[in-house]
Motif scaffolding. Structure first.
Motif, PDB file in Angstrom:
ATOM      1  N   TRP A 214       0.839  -1.208   0.000  1.00  0.00           N
ATOM      2  CA  TRP A 214       0.000   0.000   0.000  1.00  0.00           C
ATOM      3  C   TRP A 214       0.872   1.256   0.000  1.00  0.00           C
ATOM      4  CZ3 TRP A 214      -0.844   4.342   2.957  1.00  0.00           C
ATOM      5  CH2 TRP A 214      -2.009   5.071   2.666  1.00  0.00           C
ATOM      6  N   VAL A 215       1.932   1.261   0.797  1.00  0.00           N
ATOM      7  CA  VAL A 215       2.835   2.410   0.858  1.00  0.00           C
ATOM      8  C   VAL A 215       3.488   2.646  -0.500  1.00  0.00           C
ATOM      9  CG1 VAL A 215       5.008   3.257   1.840  1.00  0.00           C
ATOM     10  CG2 VAL A 215       3.260   2.267   3.340  1.00  0.00           C
ATOM     11  N   GLU A 216       3.945   1.595  -1.135  1.00  0.00           N
ATOM     12  CA  GLU A 216       4.584   1.741  -2.446  1.00  0.00           C
ATOM     13  C   GLU A 216       3.641   2.369  -3.465  1.00  0.00           C
ATOM     14  OE1 GLU A 216       6.053  -2.063  -3.578  1.00  0.00           O
ATOM     15  OE2 GLU A 216       7.856  -1.923  -2.326  1.00  0.00           O
ATOM     16  N   GLU A 217       2.365   2.108  -3.331  1.00  0.00           N
ATOM     17  CA  GLU A 217       1.374   2.588  -4.290  1.00  0.00           C
ATOM     18  C   GLU A 217       0.840   3.980  -3.942  1.00  0.00           C
ATOM     19  OE1 GLU A 217      -0.998   2.422  -7.691  1.00  0.00           O
ATOM     20  OE2 GLU A 217       0.536   0.995  -7.036  1.00  0.00           O
ATOM     21  N   ASN A 218       0.829   4.333  -2.657  1.00  0.00           N
ATOM     22  CA  ASN A 218       0.078   5.513  -2.225  1.00  0.00           C
ATOM     23  C   ASN A 218       0.883   6.581  -1.493  1.00  0.00           C
ATOM     24  OD1 ASN A 218      -2.945   4.756  -2.742  1.00  0.00           O
ATOM     25  ND2 ASN A 218      -2.008   2.913  -1.865  1.00  0.00           N
ATOM     26  N   VAL A 219       2.165   6.343  -1.254  1.00  0.00           N
ATOM     27  CA  VAL A 219       2.981   7.285  -0.484  1.00  0.00           C
ATOM     28  C   VAL A 219       4.193   7.704  -1.308  1.00  0.00           C
ATOM     29  CG1 VAL A 219       4.267   7.664   1.655  1.00  0.00           C
ATOM     30  CG2 VAL A 219       2.252   6.169   1.670  1.00  0.00           C
ATOM     31  N   THR A 220       4.501   9.001  -1.298  1.00  0.00           N
ATOM     32  CA  THR A 220       5.734   9.472  -1.931  1.00  0.00           C
ATOM     33  C   THR A 220       6.655  10.064  -0.868  1.00  0.00           C
ATOM     34  OG1 THR A 220       4.805  11.657  -2.433  1.00  0.00           O
ATOM     35  CG2 THR A 220       4.607   9.944  -4.132  1.00  0.00           C
ATOM     36  N   PHE A 221       7.943  10.091  -1.191  1.00  0.00           N
ATOM     37  CA  PHE A 221       8.973  10.527  -0.253  1.00  0.00           C
ATOM     38  C   PHE A 221       9.893  11.548  -0.929  1.00  0.00           C
ATOM     39  CE2 PHE A 221       7.649   6.260   0.822  1.00  0.00           C
ATOM     40  CZ  PHE A 221       7.625   6.207   2.211  1.00  0.00           C
ATOM     41  N   PRO A 222       9.419  12.757  -1.189  1.00  0.00           N
ATOM     42  CA  PRO A 222      10.293  13.747  -1.825  1.00  0.00           C
ATOM     43  C   PRO A 222      11.468  14.121  -0.924  1.00  0.00           C
ATOM     44  CG  PRO A 222       8.236  14.760  -1.102  1.00  0.00           C
ATOM     45  CD  PRO A 222       8.081  13.292  -0.900  1.00  0.00           C
TER      46      PRO A 222
END
Length: 476
Positions: A214-222
């Motif tokens: 879920w994190v890989e699909e829905n979270v970004t880490f600029p």
């Protein structure tokens, strides 16, 4: 306009931005509400809240650490409001009443409230300042699974940022399911990538493949680059605010006038219009990050232990010392800038800006503060110039001198023969570095500090040993 703090005199000298807190909705959760966050990110959002585009970007400030709960309770009592005092090198002083942190949660006491808030679809951005050591990654960006705090959190504890993110994102993935951006604001190279690496390894250790997906699909880490020198809060400035404005503000924070925030434009959903208040959105922050880390942070780190050995109390004293000012300038021109190479940043101009900022006697930035946590700082701030010089065939003499000063300072701190106290969270890691040939050999070979340099560049160990011997002779 709803204010918790009211100036009873000299109100014209206190800048209060024109927005009503009751009209603001929280869109940001910040983890780690220390002085730097309050003097930096919160200031940008306070400015943004005054614009029509800012109304949904109030901050929920979260304390993570039990030993900070007492201080945080004072912040809660003030409803997250405080005065920021800034001073430039010429002595011009400004005061701002910051009100952007509209909600406060002590996560150390009520972690379930953190989870509930993090799960809300209204929260679109999580920012963090938990210090360089708060991510528990080794020199290969591997999570320190054997660290007691990480072990405890994998077992269900709440000691690190990962445990809070795990619980909050888990709940979000099961309820609102809304995308979200995690923006690291700590002084780390490639800080967004660092946060992502640590969190994903933590999820793997927890055995939660579903949340990881879920994190890989829905979270970004600029990634981001943050900059403002913020000394440790001092009672002097609390008293100044009280006397100037008649305000009983126990959370006054002080900083220099300079302010910069460069953010990678990589958001999972809506982003705050921080470019309206002089933050920069860019495709890649690396050039800005490298300039700041290798000139400002490395400059601080390489100079400060020499300043401590000279008995200086404030960092600006070093910039007025002929020997140390010459050292700083030569470190930048002979080691740092050549190691960076070509850059979109005007590095000589940036060098001049940093020298001016370092010379600011009005902010009272202490040598003691900057000496703190050397073990975490050298691999992040100093290593790049070190390896960069060796790669292009240069011996980084000035960088080696700064490292040697740290080694000698640590020895004198152990012996109680240096005035500046040393605050080192990783003190156990320094135990092998004793003041004898075996200890020096361990120091110059340490892979956490120097990575592959001791093996790839055979002269390094002799170069650093010679620098240590010279520094020991100078401060015998």
């Amino acid at each position: 306009m709803s204010n918790q703090l009211h100036a009873t005199r000299n109100a014209d000298k206190l800048l209060v931005r024109n927005y009503d807190r009751s009209d603001i909705q929280a869109g940001v959760m910040h983890l780690g509400v220390g002085a730097f966050h309050r003097a930096h990110q919160a200031v940008y959002f306070d400015r943004l809240l005054e614009t029509p585009e800012g109304k949904n970007w109030g901050i929920i400030g979260v304390n993570l650490r039990p030993h900070d709960s007492q201080a945080f309770s004072r912040f809660v009592a003030q409803k997250g409001e405080y005065v920021l005092k800034t001073m430039d090198p010429e002595g011009h002083t400004e005061y701002e009443h910051i009100r952007a942190i509209i909600g406060q949660i002590d996560g150390a006491q009520t972690p379930e409230l953190v989870d509930e808030t993090m799960a809300s679809e209204n929260i679109k951005l999580i920012t963090s300042t938990v210090t360089e050591g708060g991510y528990y990654l080794d020199e290969n960006r591997q999570l320190m699974l054997d660290h007691e705090a990480i072990e405890a959190d994998i077992a269900g504890g709440r000691n690190t940022i990962y445990a809070f993110l795990y619980a909050g994102l888990k709940r979000r993935s099961q309820t609102s399911k809304a995308k979200i951006t995690l923006l690291c604001c700590d002084n780390l190279r490639h800080n967004g990538e660092v946060m992502e690496a640590g969190l994903m390894q933590f999820l793997a250790a927890k055995g939660d493949a579903e949340l990881a997906a879920w994190v890989e699909e829905n979270v970004t880490f600029p990634c981001s680059m943050v900059d403002r020198i913020t000394p440790k809060p001092s009672p002097v400035h609390v008293q100044d605010v009280q006397e100037t404005f008649g305000i009983d503000d126990q959370m006054t924070v002080m900083g220099e006038d300079y302010l910069q925030w460069v953010i990678q434009d990589h958001f999972a959903t809506d982003k705050p219009a921080l470019d309206l208040v002089n933050a920069q959105f860019v495709d890649d922050v690396v050039a800005y990050e490298e300039a700041k880390i290798r000139i400002l942070n490395a400059g601080h780190t390489n100079v400060v232990y020499q300043a401590a050995l000279k008995g200086m109390q404030f960092f600006d004293e070093a910039m007025r010392d002929e020997e140390l000012r010459d050292y700083f300038d030569r470190f930048i021109t002979e080691d740092s800038i050549p190691a960076i190479g070509e850059s979109i940043v005007d590095l000589p101009a940036y060098h001049k800006i940093i020298a001016r900022r370092f010379s600011n006697a009005n902010i009272g930035d202490t040598v003691e503060r900057i000496c703190t946590d050397g073990y975490a700082k050298f691999p992040i701030f100093v290593y790049p110039s070190l390896v960069g010089c060796y790669k292009i065939g240069r011996t980084p003499a000035k960088t080696l001198q700064g490292i040697a000063a740290w080694f000698v300072y640590v020895q004198k701190s152990r012996a109680g023969t240096v005035a500046t106290p040393y605050h080192e969270p990783n003190l156990e890691a320094l135990e092998p570095f004793t003041n004898d040939p075996q200890g020096i050999a361990a120091f110059v070979s340490d892979s956490f500090l120097w990575g592959e340099i001791p093996t790839e560049y055979p002269t390094f160990k002799d170069d650093l040993t010679a620098a240590i011997n010279a520094m020991q002779s100078q401060y015998a």
